[in-house]
Design an enzyme around this catalytic site. Structure first.
Site, PDB file in Angstrom:
ATOM      1  N   LYS A 182     -10.907   5.451   3.323  1.00  0.00           N
ATOM      2  CA  LYS A 182     -10.040   4.611   2.506  1.00  0.00           C
ATOM      3  C   LYS A 182     -10.969   3.698   1.707  1.00  0.00           C
ATOM      4  O   LYS A 182     -11.498   2.724   2.234  1.00  0.00           O
ATOM      5  CB  LYS A 182      -9.115   3.815   3.428  1.00  0.00           C
ATOM      6  CG  LYS A 182      -8.068   3.012   2.740  1.00  0.00           C
ATOM      7  CD  LYS A 182      -7.168   2.391   3.809  1.00  0.00           C
ATOM      8  CE  LYS A 182      -6.103   1.537   3.197  1.00  0.00           C
ATOM      9  NZ  LYS A 182      -5.206   0.995   4.219  1.00  0.00           N
ATOM     10  N   GLU A 235       0.837  -1.208   0.000  1.00  0.00           N
ATOM     11  CA  GLU A 235       0.000   0.000   0.000  1.00  0.00           C
ATOM     12  C   GLU A 235       0.866   1.250   0.000  1.00  0.00           C
ATOM     13  O   GLU A 235       0.565   2.228  -0.682  1.00  0.00           O
ATOM     14  CB  GLU A 235      -0.903   0.027   1.234  1.00  0.00           C
ATOM     15  CG  GLU A 235      -1.977  -1.025   1.274  1.00  0.00           C
ATOM     16  CD  GLU A 235      -2.799  -0.931   2.540  1.00  0.00           C
ATOM     17  OE1 GLU A 235      -3.975  -0.560   2.431  1.00  0.00           O
ATOM     18  OE2 GLU A 235      -2.248  -1.208   3.633  1.00  0.00           O
TER      19      GLU A 235
END
Length: 116
Positions: free
Chosen positions: A96, A19
């Site tokens: 997110k 990520e």
């Protein structure tokens, strides 16, 4: 109150190394409590809170840092925004949308409220 709604940043935050390497999209809302009375009576930008500066703080922290937790990103933004004169408190929501988990959902969101 100033509201900045659904700011979108591409950044490199996340628990997993992938990520932080690849990056992803984040969405942010902010509500900032302040007093507009003096600015409204004078019609002078210098006497109010310049929301462009607030946006820039969020953009700089999102795009120029790497944190594992979106909670940390929100805290850093709150700290910097609260340093600005005239700001009483701030509510920040960080979303997110693309969460790496084994299931379907729209997004994960954290919310913090901080005041001077």
């Amino acid at each position: 109150m100033i509201r900045l709604k659904n700011m979108i940043f591409y950044a490199h935050h996340g628990y997993y190394e992938a990520e932080r390497e690849l990056g992803q999209k984040f969405e942010v809302d902010m509500e900032i409590q302040c007093d507009f009375k003096e600015a409204a009576s004078s019609d002078d930008l210098k006497r109010t809170i310049d929301y462009r500066k607030i946006y820039k703080i969020a953009k700089d922290i999102f795009e120029n840092s790497k944190f594992k937790l979106i909670e940390t990103v929100a805290e850093r933004i709150a700290e910097k925004v609260l340093e600005m004169p005239g700001i009483q408190n701030i509510l920040i929501r960080v979303r997110k949308p693309h969460v790496p988990l084994n299931g379907l959902l729209d997004y994960v969101e954290i919310e913090i409220f901080r005041e001077k």
